[in-house]
Design an enzyme around this catalytic site. Structure first.
Site, PDB file in Angstrom:
ATOM      1  CG  ASP A 114       3.111  85.600  32.806  1.00 20.30           C
ATOM      2  OD1 ASP A 114       3.888  86.588  32.606  1.00 20.30           O
ATOM      3  OD2 ASP A 114       2.538  85.592  34.030  1.00 20.30           O
ATOM      4  CD  GLU A 161      -6.748  68.882  21.841  1.00 21.82           C
ATOM      5  OE1 GLU A 161      -7.465  69.571  21.392  1.00 21.82           O
ATOM      6  OE2 GLU A 161      -6.369  68.168  22.468  1.00 21.82           O
TER       7      GLU A 161
END
Ligand code: NOJ
Ligand code: CA
Length: 568
Positions: A209, A261
């Site tokens: 956003d 990750e």
């Protein structure tokens, strides 16, 4: 579900995304508010439609002042939408069906009821005193705002006074959404941990956003005046020092590292060779010219995708659309992908933008799903749901209540854009009953259903070979089945008549022509081969002619997708 042959490119590069606005999708418990269990109930609709991923607008803990875009706990679910267990079930049930799941990350601001802000506002020297952007005011009493920054709507200042601290805090969107101080290491870590929380639970990525606004100009210098129009709205100020800055591009890279990750981690999605591809994707909500936004995904780092919103406020005009396509192709050359969008929960529905003309909406559906790039659909777009008229005085949308309570209704009705976003957020229409199958017949939906539910609903369109839903399903099926359509190059076709758009999508061994007639007369677009096969047509008056000059004949306001094969 058919698996695509190109397994070397990451899954998202040939994906289609479907946006779910949870509050309005499906209410499973009759309280009039859509919920996570409701989404799970309807997942097969997405499978039958043929999309690859869903982006779910925020359902996190929130006082709902901006219907979820004001988060009070990033790692919990608002009670009205369900529980953490439901969120996990949604991810798992989607994955079981081969659907990817993107959640919506509101990084720029929290709710003013987030415990972080409650603490931050309590004094100038608490643990979280600098987690938000506090500034002393100007003037002897400090009651003059720190600088001239305006909120996104530009109607009011972005600074809000807090009596407790006798200071101003920055709120770029609305006063109830204070901006986080992303230069504070603890804020970054807390937010990155929230990202990890959901990655660990298996989400395939995020829609981000207001991503271009997150990092502020550290000098807090005034912005200059520059009247212009952006995404269909008039703008007074030059935001180049505060929006889409290099610091925001760097944040994209940092966020991508967090996602990396988890690349490759997690259980497979569906079956087939692509199930092993667990790259997490980031799609930025960004505003600005394509060339400027490209920086966010340059060099394969940062965000993989950025929304290009020009089509959201499109002109139904072949020249205008062609110019945008050329611009996007230049800014996002292969292997980058432009991200096309015709509808979302903030702007006018497509059908209204094209004057209620279903033929034009069908043409635009064909354009959207055959261009090179990642298309995004908004719930109900596949039915051609239209805006629902709701006067400003009845608005639940805080933009109206905060910024525009004075606007006369007569003026509102004449504006080209809908200011009251409720009008595009009414319930998804599953059938033609009064509550449209969104909630129990006896319940009151949080927003009224639209009168067009009589025809724009899943149950009726499912059975109708000429419906919008059938068209979207056919387009998505062809897109998935043909490598040229989901991962081929795009070349504008020469010789298309005025008012017509035509391009060829191709891979090494497949060529597909897309031709769209945006005029009120019949046209012919050369196919260059006597061996063409019609894959999709938006109307009955499309024919293929393999005479001396082979061509596809298109009646007024229609489009076709044509497989071109070399002459036998
Ligand atoms: C953009 C979202 O799309 C909109 O719905 C929301 O109100 C603002 N950002 C604030 O988060
Ligand atoms: Ca409910």
């Amino acid at each position: 579900m058919t698996e695509r042959p190109n397994v070397t490119a990451p899954w998202w590069s040939s994906a289609t995304v479907y946006q779910i606005y949870p509050r309005s999708f499906r209410d499973s418990n009759g309280d009039g508010i859509g919920d996570l269990a409701g989404i799970i109930e309807k997942l097969d609709h997405l499978v039958t439609l043929g999309v690859d991923a869903m982006w779910v607008s925020p359902f996190f803990a929130s006082p709902q002042q901006d219907f979820g875009y004001d988060v009070s706990d990033y790692c919990d679910v608002a009670a009205e939408y369900g529980t953490l267990h439901d969120a996990q079930l949604l991810i798992d049930e989607a994955h079981r069906r081969g659907l990817r799941v993107l959640f919506d990350l509101v990084l720029n601001h929290t709710s003013d009821q987030h415990p972080w802000f409650t603490e931050s506002r309590s004094s100038r020297d608490n643990q979280r005193a600098d987690w938000y952007l506090w500034r002393d005011g100007r003037g002897a009493d400090g009651r003059r705002r720190p600088n001239n920054w305006r909120s996104v709507a530009e109607i009011t200042s972005a600074w809000q006074w807090c009596e407790q601290r006798r200071q101003w805090y920055l709120a770029t969107f609305m006063p109830c959404q204070p901006d986080l101080n992303w230069r504070h290491p603890e804020v970054r870590e807390a937010m990155f941990d929230a990202v990890r929380f959901w990655l660990e639970r298996g989400v395939d990525g995020f829609r981000l956003d207001m991503f271009g606004d997150v990092m502020k100009d550290p000098t807090f210098a005034n912005v200059g005046l520059r009247p212009h129009v952006a995404t269909g709205l008039p703008r007074l100020f030059d935001r180049s020092t505060v929006q889409n800055t290099e610091d925001n591009v760097q944040l994209a890279r940092d966020l991508r590292s967090v996602c990396r990750e988890y690349d490759g981690v997690g259980s497979p999605v569906g079956a087939g060779p692509r199930s092993a591809d667990r790259e997490r994707v980031l799609i930025g909500e960004l505003f600005g010219p394509a060339a400027e936004l490209r920086r966010f995904s340059a060099d394969g780092d940062g965000l993989q995708l950025v929304f290009l919103f020009d089509f959201l406020t499109m002109h139904y005009d072949a020249d205008w659309l062609r110019d945008r396509i050329i611009e996007f192709e230049r800014a996002f050359p292969e292997p980058a992908q432009p991200t096309y969008v015709l509808e979302n929960h903030d702007r006018t529905r497509l059908l209204d933008r094209v004057g209620g003309d279903l033929r034009k909406a069908r043409v635009m559906a064909t354009v959207l799903l055959t261009l090179r790039g990642v298309p995004t659909l908004y719930q109900g777009q596949e039915l051609a749901q239209s805006n629902t008229y709701i006067p400003l005085r009845d608005a639940q949308d805080p933009i109206v209540r905060t910024h525009l309570p004075w606007l006369p209704e007569a003026v509102n009705r004449r504006l080209p854009e809908r200011l009251n976003r409720d009008e595009v957020r009414t319930p998804m229409q599953w059938n033609s009953s009064p509550n449209a199958g969104f909630t129990d017949p006896a319940a009151t939906p949080w927003l009224p259903t639209n009168a067009d539910r009589g025809t724009a609903n899943v149950a009726d369109q499912d059975r109708d070979p000429d419906s919008m839903l059938t068209l979207y399903r056919s387009l998505l099926r062809q897109r998935r089945a043909h490598p040229a359509l989901h991962s081929g190059r795009l070349d504008l076709a020469p010789g298309a008549p005025a008012g017509t758009l035509a391009w060829v999508r191709s891979t090494g061994d497949e060529q597909i022509l897309v031709a769209a007639n945006l005029t009120d007369r019949s046209v012919q677009v050369p196919t260059g081969t006597a061996n063409a096969e019609l894959l999709v047509a938006t109307a009955a008056d499309v024919t293929i002619d393999d005479a001396a000059t082979p061509a596809v004949h298109l009646g007024p306001q229609c489009a076709a997708v044509v497989l071109l094969s070399p002459a036998p």
